[in-house]
Scaffold this active site. Structure first.
Site, PDB file in Angstrom:
ATOM      1  N   ASP A   1      38.448  58.616   5.743  1.00  0.00           N
ATOM      2  CA  ASP A   1      39.503  58.164   4.833  1.00  0.00           C
ATOM      3  C   ASP A   1      39.813  56.712   5.201  1.00  0.00           C
ATOM      4  O   ASP A   1      39.567  56.267   6.319  1.00  0.00           O
ATOM      5  CB  ASP A   1      40.739  59.068   4.916  1.00  0.00           C
ATOM      6  CG  ASP A   1      41.645  58.893   3.694  1.00  0.00           C
ATOM      7  OD1 ASP A   1      41.314  58.058   2.813  1.00  0.00           O
ATOM      8  OD2 ASP A   1      42.691  59.562   3.623  1.00  0.00           O
ATOM      9  N   SER A   2      40.347  55.989   4.232  1.00  0.00           N
ATOM     10  CA  SER A   2      40.356  54.528   4.309  1.00  0.00           C
ATOM     11  C   SER A   2      41.488  53.925   5.136  1.00  0.00           C
ATOM     12  O   SER A   2      41.475  52.736   5.416  1.00  0.00           O
ATOM     13  CB  SER A   2      40.436  53.981   2.891  1.00  0.00           C
ATOM     14  OG  SER A   2      41.495  54.629   2.196  1.00  0.00           O
ATOM     15  N   GLY A   3      42.493  54.716   5.493  1.00  0.00           N
ATOM     16  CA  GLY A   3      43.554  54.212   6.372  1.00  0.00           C
ATOM     17  C   GLY A   3      44.900  54.036   5.709  1.00  0.00           C
ATOM     18  O   GLY A   3      45.927  54.238   6.348  1.00  0.00           O
ATOM     19  N   GLY A   4      44.917  53.694   4.442  1.00  0.00           N
ATOM     20  CA  GLY A   4      46.188  53.417   3.777  1.00  0.00           C
ATOM     21  C   GLY A   4      47.133  54.597   3.813  1.00  0.00           C
ATOM     22  O   GLY A   4      48.299  54.479   4.199  1.00  0.00           O
TER      23      GLY A   4
ATOM     24  N   ASP B   1      43.439  52.686  -1.039  1.00  0.00           N
ATOM     25  CA  ASP B   1      44.306  52.955  -2.194  1.00  0.00           C
ATOM     26  C   ASP B   1      45.778  52.916  -1.800  1.00  0.00           C
ATOM     27  O   ASP B   1      46.114  52.872  -0.618  1.00  0.00           O
ATOM     28  CB  ASP B   1      43.985  54.344  -2.770  1.00  0.00           C
ATOM     29  CG  ASP B   1      44.235  55.459  -1.754  1.00  0.00           C
ATOM     30  OD1 ASP B   1      43.991  55.224  -0.551  1.00  0.00           O
ATOM     31  OD2 ASP B   1      44.679  56.551  -2.147  1.00  0.00           O
TER      32      ASP B   1
ATOM     33  N   GLN C   1      44.787  57.893  -8.682  1.00  0.00           N
ATOM     34  CA  GLN C   1      46.187  58.252  -8.411  1.00  0.00           C
ATOM     35  C   GLN C   1      46.896  58.565  -9.730  1.00  0.00           C
ATOM     36  O   GLN C   1      46.248  58.701 -10.764  1.00  0.00           O
ATOM     37  CB  GLN C   1      46.888  57.090  -7.672  1.00  0.00           C
ATOM     38  CG  GLN C   1      46.339  56.831  -6.274  1.00  0.00           C
ATOM     39  CD  GLN C   1      46.802  57.874  -5.251  1.00  0.00           C
ATOM     40  OE1 GLN C   1      47.665  58.710  -5.525  1.00  0.00           O
ATOM     41  NE2 GLN C   1      46.185  57.843  -4.073  1.00  0.00           N
TER      42      GLN C   1
ATOM     43  N   ASP D   1      39.747  68.662   1.803  1.00  0.00           N
ATOM     44  CA  ASP D   1      40.050  68.545   3.229  1.00  0.00           C
ATOM     45  C   ASP D   1      41.526  68.840   3.384  1.00  0.00           C
ATOM     46  O   ASP D   1      42.307  68.620   2.447  1.00  0.00           O
ATOM     47  CB  ASP D   1      39.767  67.127   3.751  1.00  0.00           C
ATOM     48  CG  ASP D   1      40.910  66.188   3.461  1.00  0.00           C
ATOM     49  OD1 ASP D   1      41.800  66.049   4.339  1.00  0.00           O
ATOM     50  OD2 ASP D   1      40.972  65.604   2.357  1.00  0.00           O
TER      51      ASP D   1
ATOM     52  N   CYS E   1      36.856  89.726   8.281  1.00  0.00           N
ATOM     53  CA  CYS E   1      36.302  88.451   8.755  1.00  0.00           C
ATOM     54  C   CYS E   1      35.123  88.716   9.687  1.00  0.00           C
ATOM     55  O   CYS E   1      35.199  89.585  10.554  1.00  0.00           O
ATOM     56  CB  CYS E   1      37.387  87.666   9.492  1.00  0.00           C
ATOM     57  SG  CYS E   1      36.808  86.101  10.168  1.00  0.00           S
TER      58      CYS E   1
ATOM     59  N   CYS F   1      33.867  86.398  11.764  1.00  0.00           N
ATOM     60  CA  CYS F   1      33.825  85.288  12.729  1.00  0.00           C
ATOM     61  C   CYS F   1      33.678  85.823  14.156  1.00  0.00           C
ATOM     62  O   CYS F   1      33.967  86.987  14.431  1.00  0.00           O
ATOM     63  CB  CYS F   1      35.064  84.397  12.580  1.00  0.00           C
ATOM     64  SG  CYS F   1      36.467  84.836  13.623  1.00  0.00           S
TER      65      CYS F   1
ATOM     66  N   CYS G   1      36.965  87.402  15.589  1.00  0.00           N
ATOM     67  CA  CYS G   1      37.289  88.748  15.099  1.00  0.00           C
ATOM     68  C   CYS G   1      36.290  89.782  15.601  1.00  0.00           C
ATOM     69  O   CYS G   1      36.632  90.961  15.730  1.00  0.00           O
ATOM     70  CB  CYS G   1      37.365  88.737  13.570  1.00  0.00           C
ATOM     71  SG  CYS G   1      38.804  87.825  12.975  1.00  0.00           S
TER      72      CYS G   1
ATOM     73  N   HIS H   1      38.863  80.836  14.037  1.00  0.00           N
ATOM     74  CA  HIS H   1      38.978  81.852  12.977  1.00  0.00           C
ATOM     75  C   HIS H   1      39.386  81.209  11.644  1.00  0.00           C
ATOM     76  O   HIS H   1      38.802  81.514  10.598  1.00  0.00           O
ATOM     77  CB  HIS H   1      39.983  82.946  13.366  1.00  0.00           C
ATOM     78  CG  HIS H   1      40.426  83.737  12.190  1.00  0.00           C
ATOM     79  ND1 HIS H   1      39.704  84.792  11.678  1.00  0.00           N
ATOM     80  CD2 HIS H   1      41.481  83.544  11.347  1.00  0.00           C
ATOM     81  CE1 HIS H   1      40.313  85.237  10.590  1.00  0.00           C
ATOM     82  NE2 HIS H   1      41.390  84.505  10.371  1.00  0.00           N
TER      83      HIS H   1
HETATM   84  N1  GUN Z   1      44.700  62.042   1.748  1.00  0.00           N
HETATM   85  C1  GUN Z   1      45.511  62.852   1.035  1.00  0.00           C
HETATM   86  N2  GUN Z   1      45.973  62.205  -0.067  1.00  0.00           N
HETATM   87  C2  GUN Z   1      45.444  60.958  -0.035  1.00  0.00           C
HETATM   88  C3  GUN Z   1      45.552  59.819  -0.898  1.00  0.00           C
HETATM   89  O1  GUN Z   1      46.244  59.828  -1.929  1.00  0.00           O
HETATM   90  N3  GUN Z   1      44.848  58.707  -0.536  1.00  0.00           N
HETATM   91  C4  GUN Z   1      44.067  58.676   0.601  1.00  0.00           C
HETATM   92  N4  GUN Z   1      43.413  57.553   0.902  1.00  0.00           N
HETATM   93  N5  GUN Z   1      43.965  59.730   1.415  1.00  0.00           N
HETATM   94  C5  GUN Z   1      44.638  60.854   1.101  1.00  0.00           C
HETATM   95 ZN    ZN Z   2      37.950  85.848  12.144  1.00  0.00          ZN
END
Ligand code: GUN
Ligand code: ZN
Length: 378
Positions: free
Chosen positions: A94-97, A148, A190, A272, A310, A312, A315, A341
């Site tokens: 992810d870009s950091g912002g 962003d 966005q 994620d 499950c 895994c 478990c 798990h």
């Molecule tokens: N991770 C969760 N939401 C966002 C988002 O709006 N922008 C970025 N860069 N990462 C995120």
């Molecule tokens: Zn499990």
């Protein structure tokens, strides 16, 4: 032009849900799929072998954190973020912002970039689209995210419109920044839960071309930031089907098992979220019968596994009584096993979703699975 070595191919469809293959130079990723969060080049408490065993082939890391510690130059000198952590597959950064907005102090944002103070030592720092791309190139991730601006949940429409204009200008600057060979770039849409703003911003990001480059995937940012869940679901239902079909679609920072089931039904490919790993450290297990709090005394003499459904390794081997004991005694193995798990559960949830999309029964299955979880949630 798209980045060489990256491709997305849709192989089955069930309504708006889709089953695909995202190929990168380091990994073949079966979608829809969940990416475990490994902010600091570690999925907290898990070894690379354990992460791999859950089915993950693409994991996430954060530009902001790795830039502060150990530093992008060190990760570069160690052969990139994959080799550094001995992860044999792909990494998305992810870009950091977004992390700056949630962690750093004293932020000021202007059209050029964001100034802020480090959450570690308070030193003044500045991120711009160009600097984020430079750092992500040094980290050597397989997928770099555009820089962003994510407006806070509940922001007024004029604030959101301003953030959209800025995010578009920044996206263009990301496309124009020096490109690292073998690294793809995803654009971010966005617009909060305003469907009209989302659709026009999607048009802009998906159609954007600068310096002969275009984005290799399209992400939806700015969801799960405090808006009512039904509003997020409605917006996803209307926006996702309009996203390009020939590129991966990534829903950032989402979500619960319910969120995944809904968004997969809309046609999202990548997710994620810190939920399975963070909640494991707070004693919460996710199961096909809902959330279970392993701290509760009722598990004290329970010989059964966390989840009978499950498969895994946790478990297969350990009882609820033992996990309850580890958590009560604050033994680190407790958090480790619950994390394993929970990641396995997210892996299994998306694997089953892929099978159901292929077989053509996704939507009925998802409704049934969600109802069963809701019934058992504590
Ligand atoms: N991770 C969760 N939401 C966002 C988002 O709006 N922008 C970025 N860069 N990462 C995120
Ligand atoms: Zn499990």
């Amino acid at each position: 032009m798209r980045t060489e070595g990256f491709s997305y191919r849709e192989i089955a469809r069930d309504g708006d849900a889709r089953r695909g293959v995202f190929t990168t130079p380091r990994a073949v990723v079966q979608t829809p799929v969940f990416m475990p969060v490994g902010t600091l080049a570690t999925v907290k408490s898990q070894s690379p072998d354990e992460i791999e065993a859950t089915g993950a082939r693409l994991i996430l890391a954060n530009t902001y954190h790795l830039w502060l510690r150990p530093g992008a130059e060190i990760v570069d000198a160690m052969g990139g973020v994959q080799k550094f952590q001995s992860w044999p597959h792909a990494v998305l950064t992810d870009s950091g912002g977004f992390q700056v907005f949630s962690l750093a102090d004293l932020r000021t944002i202007d059209d050029e970039g964001v100034s802020f103070k480090s959450h570690l030592d308070g030193r003044p720092l500045r991120l711009t689209p160009e600097e984020s791309m430079r750092i992500q190139a040094l980290l050597g991730s397989d997928v770099a995210m555009a820089f962003d601006e994510c407006p806070p949940g509940g922001a007024e429409r004029p604030i959101i419109e301003k953030a959209l204009r800025r995010t578009s200008a920044w996206a263009r600057r990301c496309l124009l920044s020096p490109w690292r060979e073998g690294q793809a770039r995803f654009g971010i849409v966005q617009g909060a839960t305003h469907v009209d703003l989302r659709l026009s911003h999607l048009d802009e990001i998906a159609g954007m071309e600068a310096g002969g480059r275009e984005f290799d995937g399209i992400a939806l940012g700015g969801f799960s930031v405090g808006e009512p869940i039904p509003e997020m679901y409605r917006a996803l239902s209307e926006i996702t089907p309009k996203m390009p079909t020939d590129k991966p679609r990534y829903l950032m920072g989402v979500g619960t098992p319910y969120d995944l089931l809904h968004a997969i039904g809309c046609g999202i490919d990548l997710f994620d979220c810190v939920l399975p790993t963070r909640n494991a450290r707070n004693a919460q297990a996710l199961t096909w019968s809902g959330r279970v709090n392993m701290k509760q005394a009722r598990h004290k003499r329970d010989e059964s596994p966390i989840d009978r459904e499950c498969d895994c390794p946790v478990c297969a081997r350990h009882s609820r009584a033992y996990l309850h004991h580890l958590i009560r005694a604050e033994e680190m193995l407790g958090a480790r096993l619950l994390t394993q798990h929970n990641l396995w559960f997210y892996g299994a949830l998306t694997r089953r979703a892929r099978e159901k999309i292929e077989a053509g029964g996704y939507h009925a299955w998802a409704a049934e699975a969600a109802a069963k979880m809701r019934e058992g949630d504590e």
